[in-house]
Design a protein around this motif. Structure first.
Motif, PDB file in Angstrom:
ATOM      1  N   VAL A   1      -6.959   4.504  -2.175  1.00  0.00           N
ATOM      2  CA  VAL A   1      -7.832   5.579  -1.335  1.00  0.00           C
ATOM      3  C   VAL A   1      -8.781   4.784  -0.112  1.00  0.00           C
ATOM      4  CG1 VAL A   1      -9.811   7.103  -1.488  1.00  0.00           C
ATOM      5  CG2 VAL A   1      -8.174   7.033  -3.320  1.00  0.00           C
ATOM      6  N   ARG A   2      -9.263   3.765  -0.440  1.00  0.00           N
ATOM      7  CA  ARG A   2     -10.167   3.287   0.648  1.00  0.00           C
ATOM      8  C   ARG A   2      -9.224   2.609   1.790  1.00  0.00           C
ATOM      9  NH1 ARG A   2     -14.249   4.445   3.090  1.00  0.00           N
ATOM     10  NH2 ARG A   2     -15.788   3.017   3.763  1.00  0.00           N
ATOM     11  N   ALA A   3      -8.044   2.055   1.313  1.00  0.00           N
ATOM     12  CA  ALA A   3      -7.307   1.469   2.350  1.00  0.00           C
ATOM     13  C   ALA A   3      -6.728   2.397   3.053  1.00  0.00           C
ATOM     14  CB  ALA A   3      -6.401   0.538   1.636  1.00  0.00           C
ATOM     15  N   ASN A   4      -6.144   3.489   2.483  1.00  0.00           N
ATOM     16  CA  ASN A   4      -5.648   4.606   3.206  1.00  0.00           C
ATOM     17  C   ASN A   4      -6.509   5.295   4.069  1.00  0.00           C
ATOM     18  OD1 ASN A   4      -2.551   4.912   2.293  1.00  0.00           O
ATOM     19  ND2 ASN A   4      -3.419   5.146   0.549  1.00  0.00           N
ATOM     20  N   HIS A   5      -7.664   5.277   3.749  1.00  0.00           N
ATOM     21  CA  HIS A   5      -8.507   6.275   4.698  1.00  0.00           C
ATOM     22  C   HIS A   5      -8.778   5.294   6.061  1.00  0.00           C
ATOM     23  CE1 HIS A   5     -10.083   9.259   1.560  1.00  0.00           C
ATOM     24  NE2 HIS A   5      -9.016   9.452   1.706  1.00  0.00           N
ATOM     25  N   LEU A   6      -9.203   4.153   5.763  1.00  0.00           N
ATOM     26  CA  LEU A   6      -9.348   3.136   6.686  1.00  0.00           C
ATOM     27  C   LEU A   6      -8.345   3.145   7.755  1.00  0.00           C
ATOM     28  CD1 LEU A   6     -11.222   0.006   4.770  1.00  0.00           C
ATOM     29  CD2 LEU A   6     -12.250   1.766   6.635  1.00  0.00           C
ATOM     30  N   LEU A   7      -7.138   2.905   7.224  1.00  0.00           N
ATOM     31  CA  LEU A   7      -6.031   2.904   8.123  1.00  0.00           C
ATOM     32  C   LEU A   7      -5.543   4.170   8.637  1.00  0.00           C
ATOM     33  CD1 LEU A   7      -3.790   0.478   6.033  1.00  0.00           C
ATOM     34  CD2 LEU A   7      -5.025  -0.011   8.214  1.00  0.00           C
ATOM     35  N   GLY A   8      -6.072   5.457   8.278  1.00  0.00           N
ATOM     36  CA  GLY A   8      -5.844   6.632   8.761  1.00  0.00           C
ATOM     37  C   GLY A   8      -4.631   7.360   8.218  1.00  0.00           C
ATOM     38  N   ARG A   9      -4.104   6.817   7.447  1.00  0.00           N
ATOM     39  CA  ARG A   9      -2.893   7.291   6.643  1.00  0.00           C
ATOM     40  C   ARG A   9      -3.124   8.611   5.732  1.00  0.00           C
ATOM     41  NH1 ARG A   9      -0.193   5.104   2.601  1.00  0.00           N
ATOM     42  NH2 ARG A   9       1.976   6.015   3.164  1.00  0.00           N
ATOM     43  N   TRP A  10      -4.354   8.498   5.300  1.00  0.00           N
ATOM     44  CA  TRP A  10      -4.885   9.672   4.778  1.00  0.00           C
ATOM     45  C   TRP A  10      -6.167  10.133   5.404  1.00  0.00           C
ATOM     46  CZ3 TRP A  10      -5.084   8.155  -1.273  1.00  0.00           C
ATOM     47  CH2 TRP A  10      -3.539   8.132  -1.663  1.00  0.00           C
ATOM     48  N   LYS A  11      -6.326  11.626   5.704  1.00  0.00           N
ATOM     49  CA  LYS A  11      -7.337  12.034   6.272  1.00  0.00           C
ATOM     50  C   LYS A  11      -7.617  13.434   6.267  1.00  0.00           C
ATOM     51  CE  LYS A  11      -5.308  11.843  11.051  1.00  0.00           C
ATOM     52  NZ  LYS A  11      -5.340  11.157  12.216  1.00  0.00           N
TER      53      LYS A  11
ATOM     54  N   LEU B   1       0.679  -1.144   0.001  1.00  0.00           N
ATOM     55  CA  LEU B   1      -0.109   0.153   0.008  1.00  0.00           C
ATOM     56  C   LEU B   1       0.960   1.280   0.018  1.00  0.00           C
ATOM     57  CD1 LEU B   1      -2.705   1.496   0.316  1.00  0.00           C
ATOM     58  CD2 LEU B   1      -2.488   1.270   2.822  1.00  0.00           C
ATOM     59  N   VAL B   2       1.899   1.308   0.875  1.00  0.00           N
ATOM     60  CA  VAL B   2       3.049   2.322   0.931  1.00  0.00           C
ATOM     61  C   VAL B   2       3.479   2.692  -0.548  1.00  0.00           C
ATOM     62  CG1 VAL B   2       4.960   3.238   1.972  1.00  0.00           C
ATOM     63  CG2 VAL B   2       3.167   2.152   3.386  1.00  0.00           C
ATOM     64  N   ILE B   3       3.879   1.533  -0.891  1.00  0.00           N
ATOM     65  CA  ILE B   3       4.532   1.663  -2.293  1.00  0.00           C
ATOM     66  C   ILE B   3       3.667   2.297  -3.571  1.00  0.00           C
ATOM     67  CG2 ILE B   3       5.682   0.304  -4.249  1.00  0.00           C
ATOM     68  CD1 ILE B   3       6.992  -1.479  -1.936  1.00  0.00           C
ATOM     69  N   TRP B   4       2.581   1.648  -3.549  1.00  0.00           N
ATOM     70  CA  TRP B   4       1.485   1.861  -4.663  1.00  0.00           C
ATOM     71  C   TRP B   4       0.713   3.278  -4.306  1.00  0.00           C
ATOM     72  CZ3 TRP B   4      -0.936  -3.533  -4.395  1.00  0.00           C
ATOM     73  CH2 TRP B   4      -0.152  -4.519  -5.220  1.00  0.00           C
TER      74      TRP B   4
END
Length: 322
Positions: free
Chosen positions: A303-313, A25-28
């Motif tokens: 997008v969904r993964a980053n939002h769920l994990l709180g990396r993007w907010k 996820l971080v790489i992509w």
């Protein structure tokens, strides 16, 4: 092998699997969008060679409306779109109703779009038409984000350079914004083509484009914006208060960025209204439907993964000091 060893092995596999997914996820995930100094300035008819500084979204608005036009190799389609825009905003019925500026964001074009846009601006010397040239191609989402971050409007409209949307429908979006965001509150109004699904405007589109459209709707329900029937129409109006919260938090520069904007609005509890508009397909699309489909699926998952994990907010706007 005893049960404790099996359990330990299973836990190790799960941890390694989750760790691998997180690393992927971080790489992509796309890197932060960098704004270069030259991109914070614009050229115009009154100053065709000496750049002037752009407005900042964080500052108070300076005009009623900013029109953000992302343009990548649009020398052929831009003149028609710009003529329709200026004709409407300077028409006798609307003259002086909305003070406005037009930001044409040349997204690293190779066909001299900036030069063509500057020449076009000379046809409308009394209008504030600003040409911004990005040093590298970002993608439509990156170009729209840039225009929004440097717009001076109390309301900011994104509109495609192809002129597919009927610009006079701006007034429908404007009226809807008055309802959901009075007193300069936060709001988003989405131009929608959903009512055209059974009409010739959509039926006559290529088979693969219609398959892509229905597939997209299915995925959107999964990621959380199924309540919006048409997320991809390039005709959206943002109040300044909404734009100030949404666009600094945008990460996707690709064509599916609209979905991220709507997800951010949902997270921030910003009201969104969908308004039917007129639309027609215009030849010259640069969208490769096969590549775009694969990119769409990847980006939506990112997008969904980053939002769920709180990396993007997104962070709600701070209350203004009294």
């Amino acid at each position: 092998m005893d049960q404790s060893s099996l359990l330990y092995g299973a836990i190790t596999l799960v941890v390694c699997g989750l760790s691998s997914l997180y690393v992927a996820l971080v790489i992509w995930s796309p890197p932060p969008i960098v704004t270069r100094d030259s991109e914070k300035q614009y050229l115009c008819h009154a100053s065709p060679k000496k750049s002037r500084p752009l407005s900042r979204l964080a500052d108070p608005g300076s005009v009623d409306l900013t029109i953000v036009v992302p343009a990548y190799n649009e020398t052929e389609r831009l003149p028609v779109m710009l003529e329709a825009t200026i004709d409407h905003l300077t028409s006798p019925t609307l003259k002086n109703k909305h003070s406005f500026e037009v930001l044409i964001i040349d997204d690293g074009s190779s066909d001299h779009t900036s030069a063509a846009a500057l020449k076009l601006a000379g046809k409308y010397p009394k209008c504030d038409i600003r040409i911004v040239t990005l040093e590298k191609n970002l993608g439509k989402g990156g170009a729209v984000r840039h225009g929004m971050l440097f717009g001076g409007g109390e309301r900011l409209l994104m509109v495609d350079a192809d002129g597919a949307s009927r610009f006079t429908d701006l007034e429908l979006l404007w009226e809807a914004m008055d309802k959901i965001a009075p007193s300069n509150g936060a709001g988003v109004v989405v131009g929608s083509r959903a009512h055209l699904v059974k009409t010739e405007a959509v039926v006559k589109r290529s088979f693969i484009r219609n398959v892509l459209m229905y597939g997209l709707h299915t995925i959107l329900r999964i990621v959380g914006v199924g309540h919006i029937r048409d997320t991809q129409c390039g005709f959206k109006l943002f109040s300044r208060a909404a734009a100030q919260q949404i666009f600094p938090a945008q990460h996707l520069p690709t064509w599916i960025f609209d979905v991220e904007l709507l997800l951010l609005a949902k997270q921030l509890h910003i009201p969104v209204m969908e308004v039917p508009i007129e639309w027609h397909e215009v030849a010259g699309s640069k969208l490769n439907v096969v590549t775009a489909s694969l990119q769409m699926l990847r980006d939506l998952l990112i997008v969904r993964a980053n939002h769920l994990l709180g990396r993007w907010k997104a962070l709600p706007a701070r209350p203004k000091a009294q």
